[in-house]
Design a protein around this motif. Structure first.
Motif, short mmCIF file in Angstrom:
data_model
loop_
_atom_site.label_atom_id
_atom_site.label_comp_id
_atom_site.label_asym_id
_atom_site.label_seq_id
_atom_site.Cartn_x
_atom_site.Cartn_y
_atom_site.Cartn_z
N VAL A 1 30.54 48.51 28.28
CA VAL A 1 29.89 49.20 29.40
C VAL A 1 30.00 48.30 30.63
CG1 VAL A 1 27.58 48.29 28.83
CG2 VAL A 1 27.79 50.38 30.15
N ASN A 2 30.22 48.91 31.77
CA ASN A 2 30.47 48.14 32.99
C ASN A 2 29.30 48.27 33.96
OD1 ASN A 2 31.57 46.75 35.12
ND2 ASN A 2 33.20 48.23 35.53
N HIS A 3 28.50 47.21 34.08
CA HIS A 3 27.38 47.22 35.03
C HIS A 3 27.74 46.53 36.34
CE1 HIS A 3 24.93 48.70 31.85
NE2 HIS A 3 24.85 47.57 31.17
N SER A 4 29.00 46.07 36.42
CA SER A 4 29.36 45.23 37.58
C SER A 4 29.61 46.02 38.85
CB SER A 4 30.60 44.40 37.24
OG SER A 4 31.72 45.26 37.14
N GLY B 1 29.80 45.65 23.76
CA GLY B 1 29.64 44.64 24.81
C GLY B 1 29.36 45.24 26.16
N SER B 2 29.02 44.35 27.09
CA SER B 2 28.79 44.80 28.46
C SER B 2 29.29 43.76 29.45
CB SER B 2 27.29 45.04 28.69
OG SER B 2 26.58 43.84 28.53
N ILE B 3 29.83 44.29 30.54
CA ILE B 3 30.23 43.42 31.65
C ILE B 3 29.06 43.47 32.62
CG2 ILE B 3 31.95 42.95 33.43
CD1 ILE B 3 33.84 44.77 31.71
N ASN B 4 28.27 42.42 32.63
CA ASN B 4 27.06 42.43 33.44
C ASN B 4 27.36 42.18 34.92
OD1 ASN B 4 25.54 42.68 31.03
ND2 ASN B 4 25.65 40.47 30.73
N ASN C 1 32.47 47.09 39.58
CA ASN C 1 33.88 46.85 39.92
C ASN C 1 34.75 47.48 38.85
OD1 ASN C 1 36.45 45.69 40.32
ND2 ASN C 1 35.55 43.86 41.24
N SER C 2 35.53 48.49 39.24
CA SER C 2 36.32 49.25 38.24
C SER C 2 37.43 48.41 37.62
CB SER C 2 36.91 50.49 38.90
OG SER C 2 37.70 50.10 40.01
N LYS C 3 37.79 47.30 38.27
CA LYS C 3 38.88 46.47 37.72
C LYS C 3 38.39 45.62 36.53
CE LYS C 3 41.26 46.04 42.11
NZ LYS C 3 41.55 45.20 43.26
N ALA C 4 37.09 45.56 36.39
CA ALA C 4 36.51 44.67 35.37
C ALA C 4 36.91 45.07 33.95
CB ALA C 4 34.99 44.63 35.50
N ILE C 5 36.78 46.35 33.64
CA ILE C 5 37.01 46.81 32.26
C ILE C 5 38.42 46.48 31.76
CG2 ILE C 5 37.30 48.90 30.85
CD1 ILE C 5 34.46 48.40 30.87
N PRO C 6 39.51 46.91 32.44
CA PRO C 6 40.83 46.59 31.91
C PRO C 6 41.07 45.09 31.82
CG PRO C 6 41.02 47.60 34.09
CD PRO C 6 39.60 47.69 33.69
N ALA C 7 40.58 44.33 32.81
CA ALA C 7 40.78 42.88 32.82
C ALA C 7 40.09 42.24 31.62
CB ALA C 7 40.25 42.28 34.12
N VAL C 8 38.85 42.65 31.38
CA VAL C 8 38.07 42.05 30.29
C VAL C 8 38.64 42.45 28.93
CG1 VAL C 8 35.81 42.15 29.13
CG2 VAL C 8 35.93 41.78 31.59
N MET C 9 38.92 43.73 28.76
CA MET C 9 39.37 44.20 27.43
C MET C 9 40.70 43.55 27.05
SD MET C 9 36.74 45.96 26.73
CE MET C 9 37.10 46.60 25.11
N GLU C 10 41.58 43.38 28.02
CA GLU C 10 42.89 42.77 27.73
C GLU C 10 42.72 41.34 27.22
OE1 GLU C 10 45.54 42.84 31.12
OE2 GLU C 10 46.89 41.41 30.13
N LEU C 11 41.90 40.58 27.93
CA LEU C 11 41.67 39.19 27.53
C LEU C 11 40.90 39.10 26.22
CD1 LEU C 11 40.92 37.58 30.99
CD2 LEU C 11 42.81 37.01 29.48
N LEU C 12 40.00 40.05 26.01
CA LEU C 12 39.21 40.09 24.78
C LEU C 12 40.14 40.25 23.58
CD1 LEU C 12 36.37 40.46 23.34
CD2 LEU C 12 36.75 42.89 23.63
N TYR C 13 41.05 41.20 23.65
CA TYR C 13 41.97 41.45 22.54
C TYR C 13 42.89 40.25 22.30
CZ TYR C 13 40.39 46.29 22.74
OH TYR C 13 39.60 47.42 22.72
N ALA C 14 43.29 39.60 23.38
CA ALA C 14 44.14 38.40 23.26
C ALA C 14 43.39 37.31 22.49
CB ALA C 14 44.54 37.90 24.64
#
Lengths: 359, 192
Positions: free
Chosen positions: A48-51, A116-119, A53-66
């Protein structure tokens, strides 16, 4: 004389070099210290994205999977499970309830679920990131591990301003590395049934009331509170389960609870304590202004609704600052964490005293 | 000699101002002379009413008030969520002005011997030149639930700037800190 000066210069240069080398983070210890059960299939729900900023989700998920790949975690990404979620009309993000889990398990054989959440995700002169993550057992619906990680670019600043991170991508990378490292460590401890002094109480969190100017303050703070409680070995009921109870009752509570709902949650989930409260102030750092929070929490005995303790805390980032900026807390997530660590200390003392009196 | 006397008088005056020019007035208190306060064991705090322009003032003050009462360990306090449910059931919006019947009804429902009712009359930032100072004024009373009679009431004003801060400057306190201080001084008049 000249030799003495030269000697001193060499010593000073060596000292500075040593300090700089200590300051530079050499985090090469990435993946292999801890391993987890790779047979367990883990479904990763979209964060969930509380930030804002719409760019947060793809950026976070990509690094998370890596990072999950580095630790050989056997996972199903949120894109793979999306058709299953659509099929069963599971629209919630950031939390999950009993019904949704059983629907998912009908279609996919999963053992665990990552939520998870992007705070916070602020791309500015001093970038700031705050992410919370938890993993739940899909069979027992218990929270196995939960971690929050927050940082600003300034947190990495060492001597003479060196080391400060100005790129949000780099900061995000560092943050997620730390986050997953801590999560894997906790999962490893759980899987190997490492000896841990568990707290004797099961806790339910009622959503916090938010009277600050930041609309997401309540949700962000709840995530960090949840991870703080789990990190301190409390058994916390998955918040999605509590939300589901309130939705079924058509009584969405924030910052308070009535006895009827309390009894219902207690009977169904055998909770000992209930925690709720409010956020009065939530100001992110801006320019020279430091982060500031005001939080109030209340702990109730779930058996009778009695208030065991109340906790109020006003805190600024520069409260613990000594000289030359040392000790200052730059990241809002870390400031909230400090406050909740103090709350945990109060909770332990008061609940021990209260239950000792009862007995 | 005259200079010494003059200096001494000035010094005494400054000392008097610093002592008496405090950051708040003393609370105005009423305590029922014949009521047996040990009878009141369980109490409920009705959400304070807000007559100020600061939207969160009453909510904040109510919460700090509950914390202060809890820390005194003088009463058993009912969970605010349960209090809200009962107050909504009765259907009143002016929580600071309950009728005798409503007080008795709430008391029976919550099984409490006393109700705390309060009003935030003022919660604002006063500006004086370049400096600012928060001000909070609250009025709180305790009513017993058998007859609805007021057994304690206190009115208190708390400001953020003391005498020394006014002269020498200093960090201003936040509204929350002033509210907390106001609540503390108010509760002190009941529980000492």
């Amino acid at each position: 004389m000249k030799k003495t000066y030269l000697k001193y210069w060499i010593q000073i240069t060596l000292l500075i070099t040593l300090l700089l080398s200590v300051g530079i983070k050499a985090d090469t210890n990435k993946s292999n210290a801890y391993t987890i059960d790779t047979n367990s299939v883990v479904a990763v729900m979209s964060f969930v994205n509380h930030s804002g900023n719409s760019k947060a989700i793809p950026a976070v998920m990509e690094l998370l999977y890596a990072q999950l790949d580095l630790y050989n975690v056997n996972y199903l990404s949120h894109t793979i499970i999306r058709p299953t979620l659509r099929k069963h009309r599971i629209r919630t993000v950031g939390s999950i309830n009993k019904d949704d889990v059983s629907h998912i398990k009908e279609s996919i054989d999963i053992e665990r679920i990552i939520l998870g959440s992007i705070n916070i995700y602020k791309n500015r002169e001093n970038p700031e990131i705050s992410i919370s993550i938890r993993i739940i057992d899909a069979n027992k619906l218990t929270i196995i591990a939960a971690v929050s990680q927050s940082a600003t670019g300034k947190d990495f600043e060492k001597l003479f301003g060196l080391g400060k991170i100005e790129s949000i991508d780099l900061l995000l990378q560092q943050t997620i590395q730390e986050l997953i490292k801590k999560l894997i460590k906790d999962i490893h401890a759980y899987d190997n049934k490492a000896e841990q002094k568990l707290q004797p109480y099961t806790i339910a969190l009622i959503p916090l009331d938010n009277i600050s100017e930041n609309k997401k303050a309540g949700l962000i703070t709840e995530n960090i509170l949840l991870t703080t409680l789990v990190q301190n070995r409390y058994n916390v009921i998955e918040p999605g389960i509590i939300s589901n109870v309130m939705q079924k009752n058509r009584n969405i509570l924030r910052g308070e609870i009535d006895l009827h709902t309390l009894n219902q949650i207690r009977n169904e989930y055998h909770i000992d304590l209930l925690v709720t409260g409010s956020i009065d102030k939530f100001e992110l750092p801006r320019g020279s202004k430091d982060a500031e929070i005001e939080i109030g929490l209340r702990t109730l005995d779930a058996s009778n609704g009695k208030i065991i303790s109340m906790f109020n805390d006003c805190r600024k980032g520069n409260d613990s600052e000594s000289v030359f900026g040392f000790g200052k807390i730059n990241a809002m997530g870390n400031l909230i964490n400090e406050s909740f660590n103090k709350y945990i200390h109060t909770l332990e003392k008061k609940s021990e005293k209260y239950f000792a009196k009862q007995n | 000699m005259r200079t010494d006397k003059f200096t001494f008088i000035i010094f005494v005056l400054i000392l008097c101002f610093s002592t008496f020019g405090c950051s708040s007035m003393k609370p105005t208190v009423f305590l029922h002379p014949e009521f047996n306060f040990s009878y009141v064991e369980r109490v409920a705090v009705i959400p304070f009413e807000n007559l100020s322009k600061d939207q969160g003032a009453a909510y904040r003050a109510t919460r700090f008030f509950i914390t202060e009462l809890l820390s005194s360990e003088s009463f058993e306090i009912i969970e605010p969520g349960e209090v809200k449910r009962v107050v909504e059931k009765i259907g009143t919006t002016r929580t600071a002005e309950l009728t005798q019947q409503q007080i008795i009804q709430i008391g029976n429902e919550l099984k409490v011997q006393g109700l705390f009712l309060g009003t935030i009359n003022e919660s604002s930032i006063q500006r004086s030149g370049s400096s600012t100072s928060p001000v909070v004024t609250m009025l709180v009373r305790l009513v017993e639930t058998e007859t609805g009679a007021t057994i304690w009431s206190a009115t208190h004003t708390q400001t953020g700037k003391g005498f020394w801060n006014s002269i020498f400057g200093g960090s201003d306190k936040s509204m929350s800190e002033i509210t907390r201080k106001c609540v503390k001084n108010t509760v002190k008049t009941l529980i000492d």
